[in-house]
Design an enzyme around this catalytic site. Structure first.
Site, PDB file in Angstrom:
ATOM      1  N   LYS A 167      11.183  -7.257  -5.396  1.00 25.42           N
ATOM      2  CA  LYS A 167      12.236  -6.629  -6.201  1.00 25.42           C
ATOM      3  C   LYS A 167      13.473  -7.520  -6.115  1.00 25.42           C
ATOM      4  O   LYS A 167      14.605  -7.055  -5.931  1.00 25.42           O
ATOM      5  CB  LYS A 167      12.498  -5.204  -5.653  1.00 25.42           C
ATOM      6  CG  LYS A 167      13.362  -4.343  -6.529  1.00 25.42           C
ATOM      7  CD  LYS A 167      12.684  -3.898  -7.820  1.00 25.42           C
ATOM      8  CE  LYS A 167      13.629  -3.084  -8.676  1.00 25.42           C
ATOM      9  NZ  LYS A 167      13.126  -2.857 -10.043  1.00 25.42           N
TER      10      LYS A 167
ATOM     11  N   ASP B 214       3.014  -0.654   1.768  1.00 21.59           N
ATOM     12  CA  ASP B 214       2.575   0.663   2.220  1.00 21.59           C
ATOM     13  C   ASP B 214       2.333   1.568   1.018  1.00 21.59           C
ATOM     14  O   ASP B 214       1.286   2.208   0.885  1.00 21.59           O
ATOM     15  CB  ASP B 214       3.669   1.240   3.133  1.00 21.59           C
ATOM     16  CG  ASP B 214       3.218   2.504   3.825  1.00 21.59           C
ATOM     17  OD1 ASP B 214       2.006   2.669   4.028  1.00 21.59           O
ATOM     18  OD2 ASP B 214       4.078   3.335   4.159  1.00 21.59           O
TER      19      ASP B 214
ATOM     20  N   ASP C  65      -1.531   2.747  -0.796  1.00 26.73           N
ATOM     21  CA  ASP C  65      -1.998   4.137  -0.934  1.00 26.73           C
ATOM     22  C   ASP C  65      -2.373   4.402  -2.384  1.00 26.73           C
ATOM     23  O   ASP C  65      -3.372   5.060  -2.679  1.00 26.73           O
ATOM     24  CB  ASP C  65      -0.888   5.126  -0.518  1.00 26.73           C
ATOM     25  CG  ASP C  65      -0.967   5.485   0.965  1.00 26.73           C
ATOM     26  OD1 ASP C  65      -1.480   4.661   1.742  1.00 26.73           O
ATOM     27  OD2 ASP C  65      -0.500   6.578   1.340  1.00 26.73           O
TER      28      ASP C  65
ATOM     29  N   ASP D 179       7.918  -2.362  -9.438  1.00 24.48           N
ATOM     30  CA  ASP D 179       7.781  -1.229 -10.360  1.00 24.48           C
ATOM     31  C   ASP D 179       6.712  -1.510 -11.423  1.00 24.48           C
ATOM     32  O   ASP D 179       5.896  -0.644 -11.747  1.00 24.48           O
ATOM     33  CB  ASP D 179       9.134  -0.851 -10.998  1.00 24.48           C
ATOM     34  CG  ASP D 179      10.008  -2.054 -11.316  1.00 24.48           C
ATOM     35  OD1 ASP D 179       9.733  -3.147 -10.790  1.00 24.48           O
ATOM     36  OD2 ASP D 179      10.960  -1.917 -12.096  1.00 24.48           O
TER      37      ASP D 179
ATOM     38  N   TYR E 202      11.773  -1.198   7.146  1.00 22.66           N
ATOM     39  CA  TYR E 202      11.479  -0.332   8.295  1.00 22.66           C
ATOM     40  C   TYR E 202      12.504  -0.554   9.408  1.00 22.66           C
ATOM     41  O   TYR E 202      12.283  -1.310  10.351  1.00 22.66           O
ATOM     42  CB  TYR E 202      10.043  -0.592   8.788  1.00 22.66           C
ATOM     43  CG  TYR E 202       9.028   0.045   7.868  1.00 22.66           C
ATOM     44  CD1 TYR E 202       8.896  -0.405   6.557  1.00 22.66           C
ATOM     45  CD2 TYR E 202       8.243   1.100   8.283  1.00 22.66           C
ATOM     46  CE1 TYR E 202       7.998   0.188   5.688  1.00 22.66           C
ATOM     47  CE2 TYR E 202       7.340   1.697   7.424  1.00 22.66           C
ATOM     48  CZ  TYR E 202       7.224   1.238   6.131  1.00 22.66           C
ATOM     49  OH  TYR E 202       6.337   1.827   5.278  1.00 22.66           O
TER      50      TYR E 202
HETATM   51  P1  ATP Z   1       1.284  12.282   7.601  1.00 23.34           P
HETATM   52  O1  ATP Z   1       2.470  13.171   7.800  1.00 23.34           O
HETATM   53  O2  ATP Z   1       0.566  12.011   8.883  1.00 23.34           O
HETATM   54  O3  ATP Z   1       1.559  11.041   6.794  1.00 23.34           O
HETATM   55  P2  ATP Z   1       0.333  13.513   5.141  1.00 23.34           P
HETATM   56  O4  ATP Z   1      -0.633  14.657   4.871  1.00 23.34           O
HETATM   57  O5  ATP Z   1       1.729  13.647   4.694  1.00 23.34           O
HETATM   58  O6  ATP Z   1       0.249  13.149   6.722  1.00 23.34           O
HETATM   59  P3  ATP Z   1      -1.684  11.702   4.440  1.00 23.34           P
HETATM   60  O7  ATP Z   1      -2.337  12.009   5.728  1.00 23.34           O
HETATM   61  O8  ATP Z   1      -1.634  10.289   4.033  1.00 23.34           O
HETATM   62  O9  ATP Z   1      -0.221  12.211   4.422  1.00 23.34           O
HETATM   63  O10 ATP Z   1      -2.433  12.595   3.356  1.00 23.34           O
HETATM   64  C1  ATP Z   1      -2.063  12.671   1.981  1.00 23.34           C
HETATM   65  C2  ATP Z   1      -3.099  13.578   1.292  1.00 23.34           C
HETATM   66  O11 ATP Z   1      -4.380  12.911   1.294  1.00 23.34           O
HETATM   67  C3  ATP Z   1      -3.316  14.919   2.013  1.00 23.34           C
HETATM   68  O12 ATP Z   1      -3.530  15.941   1.072  1.00 23.34           O
HETATM   69  C4  ATP Z   1      -4.560  14.691   2.831  1.00 23.34           C
HETATM   70  O13 ATP Z   1      -5.310  15.856   3.071  1.00 23.34           O
HETATM   71  C5  ATP Z   1      -5.356  13.696   1.987  1.00 23.34           C
HETATM   72  N1  ATP Z   1      -6.133  12.807   2.877  1.00 23.34           N
HETATM   73  C6  ATP Z   1      -5.630  11.847   3.666  1.00 23.34           C
HETATM   74  N2  ATP Z   1      -6.590  11.250   4.369  1.00 23.34           N
HETATM   75  C7  ATP Z   1      -7.749  11.863   4.030  1.00 23.34           C
HETATM   76  C8  ATP Z   1      -9.116  11.711   4.444  1.00 23.34           C
HETATM   77  N3  ATP Z   1      -9.500  10.795   5.344  1.00 23.34           N
HETATM   78  N4  ATP Z   1     -10.031  12.520   3.890  1.00 23.34           N
HETATM   79  C9  ATP Z   1      -9.693  13.441   2.976  1.00 23.34           C
HETATM   80  N5  ATP Z   1      -8.426  13.642   2.542  1.00 23.34           N
HETATM   81  C10 ATP Z   1      -7.463  12.867   3.059  1.00 23.34           C
END
Ligand code: ATP
Length: 358
Positions: free
Chosen positions: A184, A241, A245, A217, A131
């Site tokens: 890595k 991060d 996810d 990986d 970062y």
């Molecule tokens: P950002 O640009 O803020 O990172 P993003 O949409 O690119 O936003 P996330 O917000 O992490 O990334 O969302 C990834 C996917 O997961 C999206 O389709 C979003 O709608 C879904 N999502 C994220 N958080 C939730 C939540 N609390 N409830 C339902 N769906 C969610």
């Protein structure tokens, strides 16, 4: 005890409001003496005051007992010089919140997407790594010497590696006593190598905790194939991060992804996901991520101040969410259900009322 809530952007205001409702209920039922104080941050204040994060709010966070940060739409912010402060990074640095602790577990009665059930915690270093925006004392660690070449500086220090490793081993002692370091170092030999060298040093002083290592990986594949093998995973900033996810989604949904950012003095609850602009303002978001993060914050405060009632509150929240999620009719859209954010929050509150009335 004073908690500052920063709702943020996108779905932030909706899931923060849900979190406040849950906390206020427990505050009354369990006499927690919490004071909730909400401050607007992000795109709203940027328009009105020229900054996403007014200095007075940083002061409020520094003097609070805990912070609850909603997701922010950092990608939409202008450069820092035009007021676009990345609030998440700023608070992690200013409050020295070096450990991002991100649990993921599958739940009884709720489908998970990995091949095995899971109950693991990703302990992610929070202050350096890939970062580049937070790697310099002055200036930005990412730059373009020519129009067609971009360079980015990755930082790794012995101190940060040691303290994140210690956090992971201490956590493992309270769990299944196993730590896996993810790295890595076969390719990024110098900085990843330093990380691994320091984690191994700390591992040597925890002979009661078993220790192994995985390449990042392989880890991405193993989370899908065999996540039940892992207990505590310690890793650098960006790998943590991404893997967290993945783990949250595999456990059921990213909408369940809770986390705290913790240092020696401060703690901040923050959902793992972003601001989900695609569903913002539609009463569709799953607020579990931020509500469960707030529960973890209460747990951290309970240990810091020796107040068992806060730990009881944390357990009440977790049990209520587990119970509600068992019922397909009481799930949010991301989990295949039809409840909106507000209705789901009411279901959690009803469940908590049952527990606190017993
Ligand atoms: P950002 O640009 O803020 O990172 P993003 O949409 O690119 O936003 P996330 O917000 O992490 O990334 O969302 C990834 C996917 O997961 C999206 O389709 C979003 O709608 C879904 N999502 C994220 N958080 C939730 C939540 N609390 N409830 C339902 N769906 C969610």
């Amino acid at each position: 005890m004073r908690l500052v809530i920063l709702p943020g952007d996108g779905i932030g205001p909706e899931i923060s409001a849900a979190t406040a409702v849950v906390l206020e209920l427990l505050n009354r039922k369990l006499a927690l003496s919490l004071t909730l104080e909400t401050h607007e941050i992000g795109l709203g204040p940027l328009k009105r005051t020229g900054t996403t994060f007014p200095l007075t709010i940083l002061d409020a966070c520094q003097s609070a007992d805990g912070v609850i940060l909603g997701p922010i739409s950092h990608a939409e912010y202008p450069p820092r010089s035009e007021g676009g402060i990345n609030i998440s990074a700023e608070l992690r640095i200013q409050l020295d919140l070096y450990a991002n602790i991100r649990p993921s577990r599958s739940r009884q009665g709720l489908p998970h997407w990995g091949r095995t059930p899971m109950d693991l915690v990703i302990v992610r270093e929070n202050t350096e790594g890939f970062y580049s925006d937070r790697n310099m004392f002055w200036g930005v660690g990412e730059f373009m010497p020519t129009a067609d070449m971009a360079l980015s500086i990755r930082k790794g220090t012995a101190l940060a590696s040691q303290r994140i490793a210690r956090t992971a081993f201490e956590l493992a002692r309270a769990r299944r006593r196993k730590v896996t370091a993810v790295h890595k170092a076969n390719v990024v030999k110098v900085s990843e190598g330093l990380f691994l060298r320091e984690v191994r040093k700390i591992a040597a002083s925890y002979s009661d905790v078993s220790y192994d290592e995985q390449l990042v990986d392989s880890m991405a594949a193993l989370l899908v194939r065999d996540a039940e093998k892992f207990d505590v995973i310690v890793t650098t900033n960006m790998f943590g991060d991404i893997l967290s996810d993945e783990a949250a989604e595999l456990s059921g949904s990213l909408g369940l992804g809770e986390s705290i950012n913790a240092g020696d003095l401060h703690c901040m609850a923050q959902a793992q996901h972003g601001s989900a602009p695609d569903i913002a303002g539609q009463d569709k978001a799953n607020p579990s991520s931020l509500i469960l993060s707030a529960a973890r914050l209460l747990d951290w405060l309970s240990r810091k101040y020796g107040k068992p009632s806060l730990a009881t509150a944390a357990r009440t929240i977790e049990s209520a969410i587990d119970e509600v999620l068992k019922d397909p009719a009481r799930r949010t859209f991301d989990l295949g259900g039809s409840l909106g954010t507000r209705a789901f929050t009411s279901a959690i509150c009803e469940q908590m009322e049952c527990y606190t009335a017993e």
